[in-house]
Structures are given as structure tokens and as C-alpha cells.
Design an enzyme around this catalytic site. Structure first.
Site, PDB file in Angstrom:
ATOM      1  N   THR A   1       1.719  -4.211   4.295  1.00 41.45           N
ATOM      2  CA  THR A   1       1.595  -4.478   5.734  1.00 41.45           C
ATOM      3  C   THR A   1       1.044  -5.867   6.041  1.00 41.45           C
ATOM      4  O   THR A   1       1.257  -6.389   7.136  1.00 41.45           O
ATOM      5  CB  THR A   1       0.674  -3.440   6.406  1.00 41.45           C
ATOM      6  OG1 THR A   1      -0.620  -3.517   5.802  1.00 41.45           O
ATOM      7  CG2 THR A   1       1.239  -2.039   6.282  1.00 41.45           C
ATOM      8  N   ASP A   2       0.332  -6.471   5.081  1.00 39.45           N
ATOM      9  CA  ASP A   2      -0.349  -7.742   5.383  1.00 39.45           C
ATOM     10  C   ASP A   2       0.625  -8.811   5.883  1.00 39.45           C
ATOM     11  O   ASP A   2       0.312  -9.558   6.807  1.00 39.45           O
ATOM     12  CB  ASP A   2      -1.075  -8.273   4.138  1.00 39.45           C
ATOM     13  CG  ASP A   2      -2.326  -7.465   3.820  1.00 39.45           C
ATOM     14  OD1 ASP A   2      -2.680  -6.572   4.599  1.00 39.45           O
ATOM     15  OD2 ASP A   2      -2.941  -7.735   2.763  1.00 39.45           O
TER      16      ASP A   2
ATOM     17  N   THR B   1       0.825  -1.213   0.000  1.00 38.96           N
ATOM     18  CA  THR B   1       0.000   0.000   0.000  1.00 38.96           C
ATOM     19  C   THR B   1       0.855   1.257   0.000  1.00 38.96           C
ATOM     20  O   THR B   1       0.456   2.281  -0.554  1.00 38.96           O
ATOM     21  CB  THR B   1      -0.926  -0.015   1.230  1.00 38.96           C
ATOM     22  OG1 THR B   1      -1.810  -1.122   1.089  1.00 38.96           O
ATOM     23  CG2 THR B   1      -1.743   1.252   1.355  1.00 38.96           C
TER      24      THR B   1
ATOM     25  N   SER C   1       1.720  -7.538  -0.721  1.00 39.58           N
ATOM     26  CA  SER C   1       2.596  -8.445   0.041  1.00 39.58           C
ATOM     27  C   SER C   1       2.015  -9.844   0.192  1.00 39.58           C
ATOM     28  O   SER C   1       2.730 -10.776   0.546  1.00 39.58           O
ATOM     29  CB  SER C   1       2.927  -7.850   1.404  1.00 39.58           C
ATOM     30  OG  SER C   1       1.815  -7.889   2.256  1.00 39.58           O
TER      31      SER C   1
HETATM   32  C1  SIN Z   1      -0.259  -5.408   1.124  1.00 41.91           C
HETATM   33  O1  SIN Z   1       0.067  -5.999   2.159  1.00 41.91           O
HETATM   34  O2  SIN Z   1       0.447  -5.411   0.112  1.00 41.91           O
HETATM   35  C2  SIN Z   1      -1.544  -4.671   1.048  1.00 41.91           C
HETATM   36  C3  SIN Z   1      -1.938  -4.033   2.330  1.00 41.91           C
HETATM   37  C4  SIN Z   1      -0.973  -3.007   2.840  1.00 41.91           C
HETATM   38  O3  SIN Z   1       0.128  -2.806   2.391  1.00 41.91           O
HETATM   39  O4  SIN Z   1      -1.390  -2.325   3.832  1.00 41.91           O
END
Ligand code: SIN
Length: 351
Positions: free
Chosen positions: A117-118, A38, A84
Site C-alpha cells: 500500500t505504501d 502486506t 512496495s
Molecule cells: C508495502 O507497501 O509493501 C508495505 C505496506 C503495505 O503493504 O501496507
């Protein structure tokens, strides 16, 4: 005499000026390795949802952070650019090996990994166990895409670079910087689907805070990491296969059988103390006592507390306080070294 003093003053000013210029030139180098997420996402202007992750390249991310160029000389590298959830163990190996190679360069002070973040906590813990450097390695992301109002990526990235170049961060293992907090890779976990204070260190909280470009540390991760682990991925292309079997009421025997048939190792995401039904316990015992070499580790479905050994079921290994997704990584790395259940039990007590 007065002339001499004036000359000395001018000489001193010139000298001081040249020291400042030299200091500018001697900014530490920080390498930023982009993987997507993100933080590199774009969507409708102002909106925080409905965007695509992994759209902007690493140079665009750097260019979007006011003042970042004053912290360090920045060297951007795009390793991948995806959400991710698509990251693989092959990507992890590439990342760890790239950091290990770059870390030999004395000009490089530290590293930042931009990441979704995932699964940020998984990549961070993998790197914590496999990079062979004391130089700071900081993983960072954002909950809002770059096009959102009040996007959180720029400040998170600014603070990550500040931490990556900071002497206080040397030897602290891989860390995550998020929403003004500094977290250890081993403890950190994502705690919300949506809000910007998205990470926490469970029972042990944060290692410290970032205030603008200054880190304040209050505690440290005492578990061996980076240079103090035996895990070496330099010759590997992929990791042994380990699956996570989620235990719940009425989980059928076929589920644990399917996992033990399919994987070299299984993490049971258990209830309570990594607990599971008598049905699952007995089935694991029966298979292991019958010669099945699959390693089964019990982890906890909840975020806090420790999973301890079961005297009545030494056929399984206690996952300590690692969550299931991190226990999976440790077991994958253990299996690159040994299939001896007792040696792996010791690794789980230690790392
Ligand atoms: C991801 O993990 O690529 C999508 C969600 C994020 O980065 O918050």
C-alpha cells in the site's frame, strides 16, 4: 399429448442444465500479477504489526480467498515479491509491458495487481498513463498481513477480481479497490499509516463501491488515461530521473541547487499553491533564464486543491492537483517525449 409435454419438459431441463455448465466453463479470465506488499505478508499469528511484507506467492494469496474461483478463471503471475518501497521504475516498465502483451489475448477480461500500500498510488497512476487497453486494471493491497486476525487482503482481492471481470469497469482506466471503495488511479492516495480504510480520492472521493462481487459506480475520472495518452514505454528500460524537493521554512538554496544539478526534472513539494520562498523562486528563475534545461514543476504538500500557474514565474510549471509523487511520474513520462517546457506545461494541464 401428456407424454409429449413430459418429454419437452425433460428436454428443457437438460437444455437449461447444459447452458449453466457452459456458463461455468465460460467464466472470464482474470490475470493476477503479484508484486508483494502486506497483502502477501506474514508474521506472528493474529498480530497486525511486526510482520514481513512480500512473503507469500500469488497462488497462496488466491488459495486464501473463499469463493474467488467462482468469479473468474484465475491466472497468477509473480512479477516480483517485495515491500512496495522497493519497487523501481524498471519494475513499472516490466509490469506495463506485460499487461499490454497479455491484453491482446481476447480470453483475458481484466487484470489485478497485488501490491504494497505504501506506493500503490504511484504504480496505479503510472499504469493509468501507460497501459494501452480498455480492459480493467485493478490495483489492490492490504493493511494487515495474511496471518493477522481479520486480515483485510482476502476481501480486497475478492472484490478486485470481481471488478476486473465486470463490464462496468471497462474503459474506466486503472483503479484501486480498497475497503469496499473503488478509486481512480489519478486521484487515489493513501491516507493512514495503519487503519484498513487506508485510501481516499481526495476532493473527489471514490468512483463507487464494491458490495461483495458487485460494483456500483457513481462518477468517473474525466482525464485522459490508458489508450488516450501518448506515453509508450514499450522500448524503454528506465525512466528519466526526477526528484522531489520538499519545501519548508528555512529551506536552503543549496537544496534546490542540488536537485537541479542532479535531475532532469524537479518536483517542488511546495506550501500552499505549490509555493516556496523568494530565495528558491529567484534561484530557479536565475538558473532557467541562464539556460538550465531542468524542468521544475510546483506541486502541493497538502492533499486537496489545485496548484495554478504563477504569471510571475513562468520558469516553473503548475502541477495541477497531482500530489508530488504523482507529479513526478507524469514529469518522468513527459521527459520520455520532450524537454519543451511549454509542451510539458500543456501535458500537466491535461493528464
Ligand atoms: C508495502 O507497501 O509493501 C508495505 C505496506 C503495505 O503493504 O501496507
Amino acid at each position: 399429448m401428456k407424454k409429449l409435454l413430459a418429454l419437452l419438459c425433460v428436454a428443457a431441463m437438460l437444455f437449461t442444465g447444459s447452458v449453466i455448465a457452459a456458463a461455468d466453463e465460460e467464466l472470464p479470465t482474470v490475470v493476477i500479477l503479484g508484486t508483494g506488499g502486506t497483502i502477501a505478508g506474514t508474521g506472528e499469528a493474529g498480530k497486525t504489526t511486526g510482520y514481513s511484507a512480500g512473503e507469500l506467492d500469488i497462488q497462496s494469496l488466491i488459495d486464501g480467498v473463499p469463493g474467488i474461483e467462482k468469479l473468474a478463471k484465475l491466472q497468477g503471475e509473480q512479477v516480483l515479491n517485495t515491500a512496495s518501497d522497493n519497487v523501481t521504475d524498471k519494475d513499472w516498465i516490466v509490469l506495463a509491458n506485460r499487461i499490454n502483451e497479455l491484453a491482446k489475448d481476447p480470453k483475458i477480461a481484466g487484470f489485478v495487481i497485488t501490491h504494497g500500500t505504501d506506493t500503490l498510488e504511484e504504480t496505479a497512476y503510472f499504469l493509468d498513463l501507460t497501459v494501452k487497453t480498455d480492459k480493467p486494471v485493478i490495483c489492490v493491497g492490504a493493511m494487515r498481513p495474511a496471518t493477522a486476525t481479520s486480515a483485510d487482503g482476502p476481501l480486497n482481492l475478492y472484490q478486485s477480481v470481481a471488478l476486473a471481470r465486470s463490464p462496468e469497469a471497462v474503459g474506466q482506466g486503472v483503479m484501486v479497490v480498497f475497503s469496499d471503495g473503488i478509486f481512480s488511479a489519478r486521484q487515489v492516495t493513501k491516507i493512514t499509516t495503519y487503519r484498513t480504510n487506508a485510501f481516499d480520492g481526495k476532493d473527489f472521493g471514490a468512483l463507487g463501491y464494491m458490495v461483495d462481487d458487485k460494483p456500483y459506480f457513481y462518477t468517473k475520472d474525466v482525464r485522459p488515461h490508458t489508450t488516450a495518452t501518448p506515453f509508450d514505454v514499450s522500448g524503454l528500460e528506465e525512466l528519466p530521473k526526477v526528484g522531489v524537493a520538499y519545501f519548508h521554512i528555512d529551506a536552503e538554496q543549496e537544496i534546490i541547487d542540488m536537485f537541479m544539478d542532479r535531475y532532469d526534472g524537479v518536483i517542488v513539494a511546495g506550501a500552499g499553491n505549490g509555493s516556496m520562498s523568494t530565495l528558491w523562486h529567484n534561484r530557479i528563475k536565475e538558473r532557467v533564464d541562464g539556460g538550465d534545461s531542468t524542468i521544475v514543476v510546483r506541486a502541493g504538500r497538502m492533499d486537496n486543491g489545485i496548484v495554478t500557474e504563477y504569471a510571475t514565474n513562468p520558469q516553473t510549471i503548475a502541477g495541477n492537483n497531482l500530489n508530488p509523487q504523482k507529479a513526478r511520474i507524469l514529469l518522468q513520462l513527459c521527459l520520455t517525449l520532450t524537454h519543451d517546457r511549454e509542451v510539458i506545461r500543456d501535458y500537466f494541464a491535461k493528464y
